[in-house]
Structure formats: structure tokens, C-alpha cells
Motif scaffolding. Structure first.
Motif, PDB file in Angstrom:
ATOM      1  N   ARG A  61     -25.287  27.153  63.515  1.00  0.00           N
ATOM      2  CA  ARG A  61     -26.158  26.092  64.037  1.00  0.00           C
ATOM      3  C   ARG A  61     -25.664  24.728  63.555  1.00  0.00           C
ATOM      4  O   ARG A  61     -25.300  24.566  62.391  1.00  0.00           O
ATOM      5  N   TRP A  62     -25.656  23.775  64.502  1.00  0.00           N
ATOM      6  CA  TRP A  62     -25.291  22.405  64.178  1.00  0.00           C
ATOM      7  C   TRP A  62     -26.397  21.459  64.607  1.00  0.00           C
ATOM      8  O   TRP A  62     -27.048  21.670  65.622  1.00  0.00           O
ATOM      9  N   ARG A  63     -26.588  20.404  63.847  1.00  0.00           N
ATOM     10  CA  ARG A  63     -27.392  19.265  64.292  1.00  0.00           C
ATOM     11  C   ARG A  63     -26.446  18.313  65.011  1.00  0.00           C
ATOM     12  O   ARG A  63     -25.425  17.896  64.457  1.00  0.00           O
ATOM     13  N   GLY A 100     -28.751   8.735  68.239  1.00  0.00           N
ATOM     14  CA  GLY A 100     -30.155   9.094  68.471  1.00  0.00           C
ATOM     15  C   GLY A 100     -30.630  10.230  67.591  1.00  0.00           C
ATOM     16  O   GLY A 100     -29.905  10.713  66.712  1.00  0.00           O
ATOM     17  N   THR A 101     -31.879  10.662  67.815  1.00  0.00           N
ATOM     18  CA  THR A 101     -32.435  11.775  67.052  1.00  0.00           C
ATOM     19  C   THR A 101     -31.619  13.044  67.312  1.00  0.00           C
ATOM     20  O   THR A 101     -31.399  13.406  68.469  1.00  0.00           O
ATOM     21  N   PRO A 102     -31.157  13.724  66.260  1.00  0.00           N
ATOM     22  CA  PRO A 102     -30.293  14.894  66.467  1.00  0.00           C
ATOM     23  C   PRO A 102     -31.012  16.038  67.182  1.00  0.00           C
ATOM     24  O   PRO A 102     -32.190  16.303  66.951  1.00  0.00           O
ATOM     25  N   GLY A 103     -30.281  16.698  68.070  1.00  0.00           N
ATOM     26  CA  GLY A 103     -30.741  17.928  68.680  1.00  0.00           C
ATOM     27  C   GLY A 103     -30.069  19.103  67.993  1.00  0.00           C
ATOM     28  O   GLY A 103     -29.432  18.947  66.941  1.00  0.00           O
ATOM     29  N   ILE A 104     -30.201  20.271  68.578  1.00  0.00           N
ATOM     30  CA  ILE A 104     -29.682  21.496  67.972  1.00  0.00           C
ATOM     31  C   ILE A 104     -28.726  22.200  68.936  1.00  0.00           C
ATOM     32  O   ILE A 104     -29.036  22.374  70.119  1.00  0.00           O
ATOM     33  N   LEU A 105     -27.582  22.591  68.421  1.00  0.00           N
ATOM     34  CA  LEU A 105     -26.646  23.465  69.119  1.00  0.00           C
ATOM     35  C   LEU A 105     -26.515  24.735  68.300  1.00  0.00           C
ATOM     36  O   LEU A 105     -26.182  24.675  67.116  1.00  0.00           O
ATOM     37  N   GLU A 106     -26.806  25.887  68.917  1.00  0.00           N
ATOM     38  CA  GLU A 106     -26.794  27.155  68.180  1.00  0.00           C
ATOM     39  C   GLU A 106     -25.952  28.182  68.927  1.00  0.00           C
ATOM     40  O   GLU A 106     -26.061  28.322  70.151  1.00  0.00           O
ATOM     41  N   ILE A 107     -25.101  28.889  68.188  1.00  0.00           N
ATOM     42  CA  ILE A 107     -24.260  29.947  68.747  1.00  0.00           C
ATOM     43  C   ILE A 107     -24.586  31.241  68.019  1.00  0.00           C
ATOM     44  O   ILE A 107     -24.578  31.288  66.784  1.00  0.00           O
ATOM     45  N   GLY A 108     -24.908  32.288  68.787  1.00  0.00           N
ATOM     46  CA  GLY A 108     -25.262  33.572  68.185  1.00  0.00           C
ATOM     47  C   GLY A 108     -24.667  34.718  68.964  1.00  0.00           C
ATOM     48  O   GLY A 108     -23.947  34.518  69.952  1.00  0.00           O
ATOM     49  N   GLY A 120     -25.963  36.555  71.121  1.00  0.00           N
ATOM     50  CA  GLY A 120     -26.409  36.599  72.511  1.00  0.00           C
ATOM     51  C   GLY A 120     -25.888  35.482  73.390  1.00  0.00           C
ATOM     52  O   GLY A 120     -25.961  35.565  74.615  1.00  0.00           O
ATOM     53  N   GLY A 121     -25.377  34.395  72.786  1.00  0.00           N
ATOM     54  CA  GLY A 121     -24.887  33.292  73.585  1.00  0.00           C
ATOM     55  C   GLY A 121     -25.066  31.951  72.895  1.00  0.00           C
ATOM     56  O   GLY A 121     -25.060  31.864  71.665  1.00  0.00           O
ATOM     57  N   VAL A 122     -25.270  30.906  73.699  1.00  0.00           N
ATOM     58  CA  VAL A 122     -25.346  29.528  73.206  1.00  0.00           C
ATOM     59  C   VAL A 122     -26.694  28.933  73.611  1.00  0.00           C
ATOM     60  O   VAL A 122     -27.179  29.175  74.717  1.00  0.00           O
ATOM     61  N   ALA A 123     -27.300  28.146  72.707  1.00  0.00           N
ATOM     62  CA  ALA A 123     -28.591  27.529  72.990  1.00  0.00           C
ATOM     63  C   ALA A 123     -28.563  26.055  72.600  1.00  0.00           C
ATOM     64  O   ALA A 123     -27.940  25.675  71.601  1.00  0.00           O
ATOM     65  N   LEU A 124     -29.245  25.229  73.401  1.00  0.00           N
ATOM     66  CA  LEU A 124     -29.417  23.809  73.119  1.00  0.00           C
ATOM     67  C   LEU A 124     -30.904  23.502  73.024  1.00  0.00           C
ATOM     68  O   LEU A 124     -31.693  24.056  73.788  1.00  0.00           O
ATOM     69  N   GLN A 125     -31.262  22.600  72.108  1.00  0.00           N
ATOM     70  CA  GLN A 125     -32.659  22.200  71.973  1.00  0.00           C
ATOM     71  C   GLN A 125     -32.729  20.707  71.684  1.00  0.00           C
ATOM     72  O   GLN A 125     -31.942  20.174  70.891  1.00  0.00           O
ATOM     73  N   ARG A 126     -33.665  20.034  72.354  1.00  0.00           N
ATOM     74  CA  ARG A 126     -34.009  18.638  72.086  1.00  0.00           C
ATOM     75  C   ARG A 126     -32.801  17.701  72.151  1.00  0.00           C
ATOM     76  O   ARG A 126     -32.642  16.819  71.306  1.00  0.00           O
ATOM     77  N   LEU A 127     -31.975  17.884  73.157  1.00  0.00           N
ATOM     78  CA  LEU A 127     -30.827  17.006  73.320  1.00  0.00           C
ATOM     79  C   LEU A 127     -31.151  15.904  74.324  1.00  0.00           C
ATOM     80  O   LEU A 127     -31.805  16.152  75.339  1.00  0.00           O
ATOM     81  N   ALA A 128     -30.685  14.693  74.052  1.00  0.00           N
ATOM     82  CA  ALA A 128     -30.863  13.574  74.967  1.00  0.00           C
ATOM     83  C   ALA A 128     -29.563  12.784  75.004  1.00  0.00           C
ATOM     84  O   ALA A 128     -28.970  12.501  73.966  1.00  0.00           O
ATOM     85  N   LEU A 129     -29.113  12.464  76.204  1.00  0.00           N
ATOM     86  CA  LEU A 129     -27.890  11.677  76.337  1.00  0.00           C
ATOM     87  C   LEU A 129     -27.935  10.845  77.606  1.00  0.00           C
ATOM     88  O   LEU A 129     -28.750  11.085  78.499  1.00  0.00           O
ATOM     89  N   GLN A 130     -27.051   9.857  77.656  1.00  0.00           N
ATOM     90  CA  GLN A 130     -26.961   8.964  78.799  1.00  0.00           C
ATOM     91  C   GLN A 130     -25.566   9.089  79.401  1.00  0.00           C
ATOM     92  O   GLN A 130     -24.566   9.010  78.677  1.00  0.00           O
TER      93      GLN A 130
END
Length: 248
Positions: free
Chosen positions: A85-87, A93-101, A103-113
Motif C-alpha cells: 500500500r502506498w499513499r 493535494g490530500t493523499p489517496g491510496i494505491l493498494e496491490i494485493g 486479488g488485484g489493484v485498488a484506488l481510494q480517494r484519488l483526485a487529479l486534474q
């Protein structure tokens, strides 16, 4: 026996050290392959675990156009659940979460322009290369994809100050797009927030194994609609005064 055990421990320790110090530039090579050369990670610094870089798009001239700044920080606590897991902070901006496990890859609370042209780079239709302008704010509350490519989650994007090179001087207004992604189908809802020369409202549904379902209504000034009607001919639009309807 003692020598063999010591050698094994030494090799394992050396492997951990090499992985821990793997340079962040390796991410550029991975992103280049995964995006078929469309995106790169430039000006990298640090390691795979803690580092920074600039997400950039590669155009036909092989030059790089920086899009956004990325900074990532590894969270060792996720190892207890057999995950990496990475922040991930984008443009400070406020960091989101990138997680690799497993079962696969997950993203949470990411915001970009993003520039709209970059977001449309993967769309095969020629209209995606019409020179779209404006600002696209993308938010990903939660999105998870298995290693086989099946995804669940959603994202929201707001396109403000929209314009397109083939229609110089035309302000196309602001629009919101909400995508709901499930295993059987992906639904994209489009809403005009401030329609000027163009206002698009409706829904597009994409599903594996069958043709897209499209229900769109496009309003705007008559000259603009006339040009769009020809560009979208393969979608079988129907014209009703100052509106174009696409349903199939």
C-alpha cells in the motif's frame, strides 16, 4: 550446512536490499509498457517505495508534456494483510491510496486534474482527436480491478470551460460525468451544468459482449449542431430543431 544457511540468509538479505533501493525510474518503464507509450513518468527521484515524479503524456513527436506531479510513500503496516500500500499525493493535494494485493489493484480517494485531450487519448474514435480544451477534474472515491481486468467502483469528472479546436471561439459550457463501474457493465451519466454553445445530457452503457447502449440529447446553437450531426453520422443521430438525439 552452516555455510549453506549463512549463504541463503546473505542472498535473501541482499535481495531485500536491492528491492528496497530499486530506483523510481523503473516505474517509468512499467507505465510506458502498460499505456502502450501514451504516458511516461518523468523527472523521477527516490525509490519504488518512497519517491516522486511527473506524470507526462507522449505525443507523436516523442516529446513529453508534463501533466501532474506525483509523490508516493509506502505504508509497511499493509504487509500484515499481505498487501502493498502506498499513499499517493497528486499536485500536493490530500493523499489517496494505491493498494496491490493477491486479488488485484485498488484506488481510494484519488483526485487529479487532467487536460481533456489526455483523458481521451485511449478513445479510438476520431472525435477524441478534435483538440478538446478546458479543465477536467477527476475524483475516484473507490475503484478496484482484478488481475483479469474486471473492475468495480466509480469515478466522477467535471469538465469546465470546455472547447474544441475545430470550433474556434465556441464556449461549450461545463459538464459533469459520473461513471458507475460493475462487472457486467459500466454506466456513464452526463449532465450539463452550464450549457453555452453546447449542452449534453444522457447516458451511455458499455458491457462486454454486446454493443453500447446510448441515450444522449445534445442541445446548442444550430450551426454547431449541424457540424456535429455530420461528425456523428455513424451514431445515427436525429435532429429536432435545436436538439440532436442519439439512441441505439
Amino acid at each position: 550446512m552452516k555455510f549453506a544457511t549463512g549463504a541463503a540468509i546473505f542472498c535473501a538479505g541482499l535481495g531485500v536490499l536491492l528491492v528496497a533501493s530499486a530506483p523510481a525510474v523503473l516505474l517509468d518503464a512499467g507505465l510506458d509498457r502498460a499505456s502502450a507509450g501514451r504516458f511516461r513518468l518523468a523527472l523521477t527521484a527516490g525509490t519504488l517505495w518512497n519517491g516522486q515524479g511527473r506524470l507526462a503524456s507522449a505525443d507523436s513527436s516523442a516529446s513529453l508534456s508534463p501533466i501532474t506531479r506525483l509523490r508516493w510513500e509506502f505504508e509497511p503496516s499493509a504487509l500484515a494483510s499481505v498487501r502493498l500500500r502506498w499513499r499517493l499525493a497528486i499536485d500536493g493535494g490530500t493523499p489517496g491510496i494505491l493498494e496491490i494485493g493477491p486479488g488485484g489493484v485498488a484506488l481510494q480517494r484519488l483526485a487529479l486534474q487532467l487536460p481533456p485531450a489526455v483523458a481521451l487519448a485511449a478513445v479510438p474514435h476520431a472525435i477524441a482527436r478534435a483538440g478538446w480544451r478546458g479543465v477536467l477534474d477527476v475524483n475516484v472515491p473507490a475503484l478496484a480491478c482484478t488481475w483479469s481486468g474486471r473492475c468495480e467502483g466509480g469515478l466522477q469528472a467535471e469538465w469546465s470551460a470546455a472547447g474544441v479546436d475545430i470550433l474556434p471561439g465556441q464556449a461549450l459550457g461545463d459538464h459533469r460525468m459520473v461513471a458507475t463501474i460493475t462487472a457486467p457493465a459500466t454506466t456513464l451519466e452526463i449532465t450539463a451544468l452550464r450549457g453555452l454553445a453546447l449542452a449534453v445530457n444522457g447516458k451511455v452503457e458499455l458491457a462486454r459482449g454486446r454493443r453500447p447502449r446510448v441515450e444522449l440529447e445534445i442541445g446548442g446553437n444550430a450551426p454547431l449542431l449541424g457540424r456535429l450531426e455530420g461528425m456523428l453520422a455513424e451514431l445515427r443521430p436525429t435532429r429536432d430543431g435545436e436538439r440532436i438525439q442519439i439512441r441505439f
